[in-house]
Scaffold this motif. Structure first.
Motif: not given
Lengths: 286, 285
Positions: A215, A227, A239, A264, A267, A273
């Motif tokens: 990440v 993602v 993102f 993230i 998510t 999200y």
């Protein structure tokens, strides 16, 4: 500065290419693999647009189909349905304007470093002479000047991966696809390589699509982090990362950065999200 | 679209790589890890041991009155070798060399080409491999009487026997080499737009080379064995024939001189392929 090919629109903003034209479009990509134990559903109806000069990271858990997506973009692989369009034409085979960097450097062990860099020229039947000054410059820049005669096994993991980056940049492709290139490196070498890639990207203005399951690496490098959900890979969220460049390792400890990491990770876990409340200093600023 | 990558899941380490574990008759590292790379001091000691053994044999033969039909004095063997080499041994050594070189050249090239072609077709390979194994394991000397019946007492049956002995050996080792499919490297070459032919010459062949060299070495040594054996069965020349001749005449110093020449040929084969391996396949070790 190696080769100033950055798109004018892209060079206007150091953070990437918001206004640049779309270079590559993934259009409803679905992929099933036939295996002996049945079909593996790797990608499900994934659509994506990548602008010229952009640094895009594709992030997801292991086995979510992110490498599959990259291979489809490179033309090494076909899709079960959907298509990848590059410069307006569907990708059906490897294209000369694409360069690929693989997991584990992927040098040919029977060739020395220089012969490895010459490998794409041999395959493409391209005269390397006009490219040689640039290659020497690149070797100097990644700290491999003087190692041309060394065999891959005489080089460290980081040096091997730097050699493979030079090999990829050697023939000056406009788009670079990187398939978890630093996954096998230790954390310190990885930071070093991320800084190197950022510098090369800012200098050359190439479009880079970078697959990773790390990440912070994705946030550190990308203009956009795409993602994916666990298998089959679907688009969970994109993102935009508007941290200033050049980014530094210190920035990865900043609250803004850590907030992004949390968002993230959530998510990836939930598959969709949901904005998180900012905490501490980030909340005060934002 | 690159056909071999169509169903390849791009995680080589985990499930994608179909790297077949190699089952082969010989192992490259086993052949290169022994001897030859010794230092000058080691070489000196090895030579010294040889000198001591020869001297001890000389003394033993003289003091223990060992009959010359069992073991002639090393000095007598040496004298026979050096004085009679041009007229007694060289003509026959030439015959053996011709049989070995032409038989090996034929057998090795057929074996190599066959291996390169057959490994591209897994189904054909599956069917053919047991028969190749049969050829490898059957002593080809056994066919010599039949070959002589067909071709007469000429060089032809011997050359065929050498080819039959070395070819399958080269074939089976090379096939093991060509079967190594390094999908990561193939994907690399494909990403530059490599053709199937380029994949073969730039990836598959170099990857197979260490195993090919092992196959050539073992094949050449099998060829030498078979050449000598075939000469013993029939014909009027060649070092194998001369072994039979001098032992029947009980001229054992000539017999042992020929044994030394054959040993020299075997060692030369080993050394040649050792150096080829060092030059072209050292990345493997």
């Amino acid at each position: 500065m190696i080769h100033a090919t950055r798109h004018p629109a892209a060079s206007a903003s150091p953070n990437g290419a918001v206004d640049a034209p779309v270079l590559m479009a993934v259009d409803h990509a679905t992929k099933y693999y036939k295996t002996q134990t049945g079909a593996v559903h790797a990608l499900e109806d994934l659509s994506l647009q990548i602008r010229e000069g952009e640094f895009v990271c594709i992030l997801g858990p292991s086995g979510c189909g992110k490498s599959t997506l990259l291979w489809a973009m490179s033309g090494l692989h076909d899709l079960t349905s959907g298509q990848v369009v590059l410069h307006g034409a569907p990708v059906t085979a490897p294209r000369p304007e694409i360069g690929m960097i693989f997991q584990d450097a992927n040098l040919l062990p029977w060739r020395n470093l220089w012969q490895n860099i010459m490998f794409p020229f041999e395959i493409k039947k391209l005269d390397p002479k006009p490219f040689e000054p640039r290659i020497h410059q690149l070797l100097k820049e990644v700290g491999l000047a003087g190692f041309e005669k060394k065999m891959p096994r005489e080089l460290s993991g980081g040096m091997q991966q730097r050699a493979s980056i030079v090999r990829c940049l050697s023939y000056d492709p406009g788009v670079i696809l990187m398939d978890e290139p630093f996954g096998a490196l230790d954390a310190f070498t990885r930071d070093e390589m991320n800084l190197l890639i950022q510098r090369l990207w800012m200098d050359t203005g190439k479009t880079i699509i970078f697959v990773t399951h790390n990440v912070s690496e994705a946030i550190f490098l990308a203009d956009q982090v795409v993602v994916l959900t666990p298998r089959p890979g679907r688009l969970a969220h994109i993102f935009p990362i508007d941290l200033p460049r050049p980014r530094t390792v210190e920035m990865t400890f900043e609250p803004d950065f850590i907030h992004l990491v949390r968002e993230i990770k959530m998510t990836i876990e939930t598959g969709r999200y949901a904005p998180l409340a900012k905490v501490g200093r980030a909340a005060a600023q934002g | 679209m690159a056909s071999e990558l169509r169903e390849t899941i791009p995680t080589f380490g985990e499930q994608g790589g179909e790297e077949t574990q190699e089952v082969s008759l010989t192992n490259w590292s086993a052949l290169t890890n022994t001897g030859l790379s010794a230092s000058w001091r080691d070489t000196g000691i090895i030579a010294l041991v040889a000198v001591i053994i020869i001297l001890a044999a000389e003394v033993a033969v003289r003091t223990l009155n060992i009959p010359s039909y069992i073991l002639p004095a090393p000095s007598a063997i040496g004298k026979a070798l050096f004085t009679r080499f041009p007229d007694l041994f060289w003509p026959h050594m030439q015959v053996t060399l011709i049989e070995l070189l032409s038989g090996f050249a034929i057998g090795a090239s057929i074996g190599l080409i066959f291996a390169a072609v057959i490994t591209q077709f897994p189904l054909v390979e599956k069917i053919v491999t047991p028969y190749i194994l049969l050829l490898v394991t059957t002593p080809m000397i056994a066919l010599v009487p039949l070959l002589i019946l067909v071709f007469g007492f000429t060089l032809t049956p011997r050359i065929i026997a050498v080819a039959l002995a070395s070819g399958p050996m080269v074939m089976i080792n090379s096939a093991t080499g060509f079967r190594r499919t390094d999908l990561a490297r193939i994907a690399l070459a494909r990403s530059y737009g490599a053709s199937t032919f380029q994949i073969f010459t730039k990836i598959r062949f170099p990857l197979a080379l260490p195993m090919i060299i092992v196959g050539l070495m073992v094949g050449a040594i099998f060829g030498l064995l078979t050449a000598v054996g075939a000469e013993m069965v029939g014909g009027k020349n060649g070092l194998g024939n001369q072994l039979m001749f001098w032992s029947s005449m009980v001229k054992m110093e000539n017999f042992y001189a020929i044994i030394l020449l054959l040993a020299l040929m075997g060692v030369t084969i080993y050394v040649i392929f050792y150096w080829i391996g060092k030059k072209w396949a050292s990345w493997q070790a």
